[in-house]
Design an enzyme around this catalytic site. Structure first.
Site, PDB file in Angstrom:
ATOM      1  N   GLU A   1       1.080  -2.193  12.495  1.00  0.00           N
ATOM      2  CA  GLU A   1       1.132  -3.653  12.554  1.00  0.00           C
ATOM      3  C   GLU A   1       1.371  -4.181  13.961  1.00  0.00           C
ATOM      4  O   GLU A   1       1.511  -5.394  14.156  1.00  0.00           O
ATOM      5  CB  GLU A   1       2.205  -4.157  11.593  1.00  0.00           C
ATOM      6  CG  GLU A   1       1.865  -3.855  10.144  1.00  0.00           C
ATOM      7  CD  GLU A   1       3.105  -3.782   9.267  1.00  0.00           C
ATOM      8  OE1 GLU A   1       4.105  -4.454   9.585  1.00  0.00           O
ATOM      9  OE2 GLU A   1       3.078  -3.041   8.276  1.00  0.00           O
TER      10      GLU A   1
ATOM     11  N   TRP B   1       0.825  -1.207   0.000  1.00  0.00           N
ATOM     12  CA  TRP B   1       0.000   0.000   0.000  1.00  0.00           C
ATOM     13  C   TRP B   1       0.858   1.256   0.000  1.00  0.00           C
ATOM     14  O   TRP B   1       0.362   2.354  -0.278  1.00  0.00           O
ATOM     15  CB  TRP B   1      -0.935  -0.007   1.214  1.00  0.00           C
ATOM     16  CG  TRP B   1      -0.205   0.091   2.529  1.00  0.00           C
ATOM     17  CD1 TRP B   1       0.605  -0.839   3.103  1.00  0.00           C
ATOM     18  CD2 TRP B   1      -0.237   1.192   3.436  1.00  0.00           C
ATOM     19  NE1 TRP B   1       1.090  -0.391   4.300  1.00  0.00           N
ATOM     20  CE2 TRP B   1       0.588   0.846   4.538  1.00  0.00           C
ATOM     21  CE3 TRP B   1      -0.881   2.429   3.438  1.00  0.00           C
ATOM     22  CZ2 TRP B   1       0.785   1.701   5.616  1.00  0.00           C
ATOM     23  CZ3 TRP B   1      -0.686   3.272   4.523  1.00  0.00           C
ATOM     24  CH2 TRP B   1       0.139   2.915   5.592  1.00  0.00           C
ATOM     25  N   ASP B   2       2.152   1.104   0.312  1.00  0.00           N
ATOM     26  CA  ASP B   2       3.079   2.237   0.262  1.00  0.00           C
ATOM     27  C   ASP B   2       2.958   2.988  -1.061  1.00  0.00           C
ATOM     28  O   ASP B   2       3.058   4.215  -1.118  1.00  0.00           O
ATOM     29  CB  ASP B   2       4.534   1.759   0.349  1.00  0.00           C
ATOM     30  CG  ASP B   2       4.819   0.815   1.486  1.00  0.00           C
ATOM     31  OD1 ASP B   2       3.866   0.314   2.094  1.00  0.00           O
ATOM     32  OD2 ASP B   2       5.996   0.567   1.752  1.00  0.00           O
TER      33      ASP B   2
ATOM     34  N   LYS C   1       3.694   0.882  16.064  1.00  0.00           N
ATOM     35  CA  LYS C   1       4.864   0.691  15.209  1.00  0.00           C
ATOM     36  C   LYS C   1       5.105   1.903  14.315  1.00  0.00           C
ATOM     37  O   LYS C   1       6.231   2.340  14.125  1.00  0.00           O
ATOM     38  CB  LYS C   1       4.676  -0.567  14.351  1.00  0.00           C
ATOM     39  CG  LYS C   1       5.855  -0.858  13.429  1.00  0.00           C
ATOM     40  CD  LYS C   1       5.587  -2.084  12.564  1.00  0.00           C
ATOM     41  CE  LYS C   1       6.784  -2.389  11.660  1.00  0.00           C
ATOM     42  NZ  LYS C   1       6.523  -3.513  10.747  1.00  0.00           N
ATOM     43  N   GLN C   2       4.023   2.417  13.727  1.00  0.00           N
ATOM     44  CA  GLN C   2       4.133   3.498  12.751  1.00  0.00           C
ATOM     45  C   GLN C   2       2.841   4.305  12.757  1.00  0.00           C
ATOM     46  O   GLN C   2       1.812   3.852  13.252  1.00  0.00           O
ATOM     47  CB  GLN C   2       4.375   2.920  11.359  1.00  0.00           C
ATOM     48  CG  GLN C   2       3.210   2.088  10.846  1.00  0.00           C
ATOM     49  CD  GLN C   2       3.610   1.080   9.810  1.00  0.00           C
ATOM     50  OE1 GLN C   2       4.333   0.136  10.081  1.00  0.00           O
ATOM     51  NE2 GLN C   2       3.141   1.277   8.587  1.00  0.00           N
TER      52      GLN C   2
END
Length: 786
Positions: free
Chosen positions: A490, A363-364, A594-595
């Site tokens: 994630e 998806w980046d 995580k992000q």
């Protein structure tokens, strides 16, 4: 003067230069010095092939397949993985000086530097080497992967004796199945990568050779061809040979002091899943003929003309931090290389710079890379979306396998089929389908491309809308819920009502309903009736967006704020990234991120939050985000800038832009991080430029961090190229080419024309600075001034 013992990249605005020979650094520099056009990728290995870190020649979409490993299989688990293949290496040109091979580990390189030129689009090298017996030569090389001739690469190789007449022997190779030390932990992948190519044809004649191979499992066929032009005084002897995995042209000549041997090597690559051996061979031989006809100087001229146009459209200027200026242009150049000639192939997470992530696209692409291409090279963005459309049948099959309607796009893939063997982070990450929808709408708004809308865009929107309607459900209170999914973070898998996912799905449903409402013929063509459109609107309007009134923040997903806190103080710095040192079971039960996830929603769905909510949400999640992903810093830069924490935004921007040049994650040997490179653009243009495109309208809220004197960037929208220039006193907008545009600056509408428009920057009170988890704050940026 530069210290000849300097090791590292030199700071310069339009190039990346490494001076001196550092064998241990080759695996890093080979990724940074990679050349690509989106179809062919050549890692920046030395022409002599050794020493090397990791060889690599890649063709976009060319892969081998293998079984996916499961300790316990389950229904709906993907069965086959895909991994990018290192194809036939045409970069190799070996040199023997009076029977001594030029090898940078032996003798002495008294001078050696390599430079990647962002304006010429070439990688050049200049080496003075003394052999172990004291014979000195100067070797100059330059290579390119053509932006204008999609299948073509070329190398200019020049050798000059410096002291005496020397016998020089050059061996120019095509080498298939070159040995690679794979660092994969999966024995199935390692097996797939070991001699993956089966020879089908080889031929050599004159200065020309061609090899054709096929993969063992995926059945893909590829061809590589080479031809040469030799410039030398006289007395040259040549020999060419070909076998299954090797074609070699050998050139031997005595060259006097002051003379030189110059060889121009032309390469052509092609592959197909369907075309016959003669057809693939013909393709590369035709491309080679075109390259020879254009010639080296012609290829250089075409390359520079292409890049001149790109930089006129897309350049970013930064005053006050020369290293950041270089890093941002490095990022733009590699994003261009990843997408320029992809042409209905995936844009992989590493581009074509290395084998990381097995060459998969995520998806980046749509969320981070395509916004850059949409506003700089919209044709490349369209082609990337056409690749997604070409995989719709596989996405429909996947949805049906999961008991859903419409299309469920894969978490990771090369050919469109799901390749993730870990379903909580793969299958459950349904947001990828909404990310694709978002990219489609952004592209349509930026270009007005009605043909794409009718032929591909509308179908992507409505098939993903169908998936959301079947994935979610209306609860007893009439709210539309999407349960059991994984958002961008994630470390919080299989959760209910992830805010990012729900907001993006909401937009997806609205977009699909709007397209079908505006174009009845399109709706009819794809079998959409009024009842289905009405149901999409009903689900979007009833979408559940959780909010905690007590804390005044949005939970990342339902129940997240009730989770226990992670003990950051007790977590040793060596234990990051956490996923390598703690069980997912523990991560999933804690408030550790995580992000950027909820913070990404603040950016992409910013019109769904008030300014006060953004400030509180940003501060809350800043204290829980550990940035174990390279995707995060760019988004945190954007939102730090919006809420007024400009120095923090500057630190995050530098982290995103320098992730690969500083090897922040210690894995650049496997390729560059395309999403982090895109984060350099995001942090600059969407962060300090304040660019938003909610509802198809471009708005800006520029601000300048105190460390910088000026930022200027260029964008393309509806065929108009314009520039935004931010300094300490205000902002200047002006059209470069095209019609006037109506834009918005800090909430005020204005029209930008060829005549510069000067506007002030209103003050902002950011409030207290947010805190990060212990030991996870970004490095404070200290500009390295000239």
């Amino acid at each position: 003067m530069t210290d000849p013992l300097f090791r590292g990249y030199e700071v310069a605005p339009w190039e990346l230069r490494w001076r001196g020979m550092d064998v241990d650094a080759l695996q890093r520099t080979e990724s940074a010095f990679a050349l690509s056009n989106g179809h062919i990728g050549l890692r920046g290995t030395l022409e002599e092939a050794e020493p090397r870190g990791l060889p690599g020649t890649y063709l976009n979409g060319f892969y081998e397949q293998h079984d996916l490993p499961y300790a316990e299989a389950g229904y709906g688990y993907p069965e086959e993985g895909q991994t990018v293949v290192n194809v036939t290496d045409g970069k190799i040109i070996r040199l023997l000086v009076e029977d001594e091979p030029l090898d940078m580990r032996y003798g002495q390189a008294t001078d050696h530097d390599r430079v990647l030129d962002f304006r010429k689009g070439t990688l050049a090298r200049d080496t003075v080497w003394s052999s172990p017996t004291g014979r000195r030569v100067r070797v100059k090389t330059e290579r390119l992967v053509s932006f204008t001739q999609r299948s073509v690469a070329a190398i200019r190789y020049e050798v000059e004796p410096l002291d005496d007449e020397l016998q020089l022997v050059v061996q120019s190779d095509l080498l298939a199945n070159e040995p690679i030390e794979s660092d994969t932990r999966d024995p199935r992948v390692a097996a797939a990568l070991e001699s993956p190519l089966i020879a089908e044809f080889h031929h050599a004649e004159g200065y020309h050779a061609v090899l054709v191979h096929q993969t063992r499992q995926s059945g893909l066929r590829m061809a590589a061809a080479m031809d040469h032009k030799i410039d030398v005084t006289d007395g040259v002897r040549t020999h060419i040979q070909a076998e299954e995995d090797l074609a070699r042209l050998t050139v031997a000549v005595d060259v006097p002091k002051g003379g030189r041997l110059r060889i121009t090597k032309y390469l052509a690559y092609g592959w197909s899943a369907q075309r016959s051996l003669p057809a693939v061979r013909a393709q590369v031989e035709a491309a080679l003929a075109g390259a020879r006809q254009t010639g080296w100087k012609g290829l250089l001229a075409e390359q520079k003309e292409f890049l001149d146009d790109f930089w006129e459209t897309s350049d970013i200027e930064i005053e006050g931090d020369p290293e950041l200026q270089q890093a941002v242009r490095f990022a733009l150049f590699h994003l261009l290389q990843a997408g320029a000639r992809g042409e209905t192939r995936a844009l992989a997470g590493k581009g074509l710079t290395g084998p990381g992530y097995d060459g998969h696209a995520f998806w980046d692409t749509e969320t981070f890379v395509l916004p850059v291409l949409t506003y700089s090279m919209p044709d490349a963005a369209r082609d990337a979306l056409r690749w997604r459309h070409s995989t719709l049948d596989k996405a429909r099959e996947r949805a049906a396998q999961l008991g859903l309607r419409g299309a469920a796009f894969p978490w990771r893939s090369i050919n469109g089929a799901e390749c993730s063997a870990y379903w909580p982070a793969g299958t459950a990450a349904f947001h990828v389908s909404a990310d694709i929808s978002d990219a489609v709408v952004r592209y349509l708004n930026a270009t007005g491309d009605d043909e794409f809308m009718r032929t591909e865009g509308a179908e992507l929107l409505l098939e993903t809308a169908r998936m959301w309607l079947s994935l979610g459900h209306f609860d007893r209170r009439g709210r539309f819920r999407i349960d059991g999914v994984t958002g961008p973070d994630e470390y919080s898998a299989v959760a209910d009502n992830n805010v990012y996912t729900n907001l993006m799905a909401q937009r997806n449903l609205f977009y699909a309903a709007e397209i079908c409402g505006q174009h009845e013929d399109v709706a009819e063509a794809f079998g959409v009736d009024a009842d289905e459109v009405a149901l999409w609107r009903k689900a979007a309007e009833a979408m559940l967006i959780p909010y905690d009134e007590d804390l005044g923040v949005h939970p990342q997903s339902e129940g997240f704020l009730e989770h226990d806190e992670w003990d950051f103080e007790a977590t040793d710095a060596d234990f990051y990234p956490l996923l390598l040192n703690f069980p997912y079971f523990d991560l999933y039960r804690k408030q550790v991120v995580k992000q950027a996830d909820l913070v990404l929603a603040l950016h992409l769905c910013g019109d769904s939050f008030t300014p006060e909510q953004k400030a509180r949400d940003f501060a809350y999640y800043e204290a829980r985000t550990v940035r174990d992903s390279s995707l995060s810093a760019g988004t945190q830069a954007v939102m730090a800038a919006e809420v007024g924490h400009l120095e923090l935004a500057y630190d995050y921007l530098a982290e995103a832009a320098l992730t690969d040049l500083h090897d922040v994650h210690n894995n650049v040997r496997n390729g560059l991080h395309m999403a982090s490179l895109a984060g350099a653009w995001q942090g600059t243009v969407a962060g300090f430029g304040g660019l938003r495109d909610h509802g198809g309208r471009l708005t800006f809220a520029p601000r300048l961090p105190p460390q910088l004197q000026r930022i200027a960037f260029r964008l393309t929208f509806r065929g108009t190229r314009f520039q935004v220039e931010i300094d300490g006193e205000g902002v200047t907008y002006h059209v470069i080419t095209g019609d006037p545009l109506e834009l918005m600056h800090h909430g005020e509408t204005f029209t930008v024309t060829a005549e510069p428009v000067r506007l002030p920057i209103p003050p902002i009170d950011p409030g207290p600075a947010p805190v990060q988890p212990a030991g996870r704050a970004p490095v404070r940026r200290r500009p390295k001034h000239e």
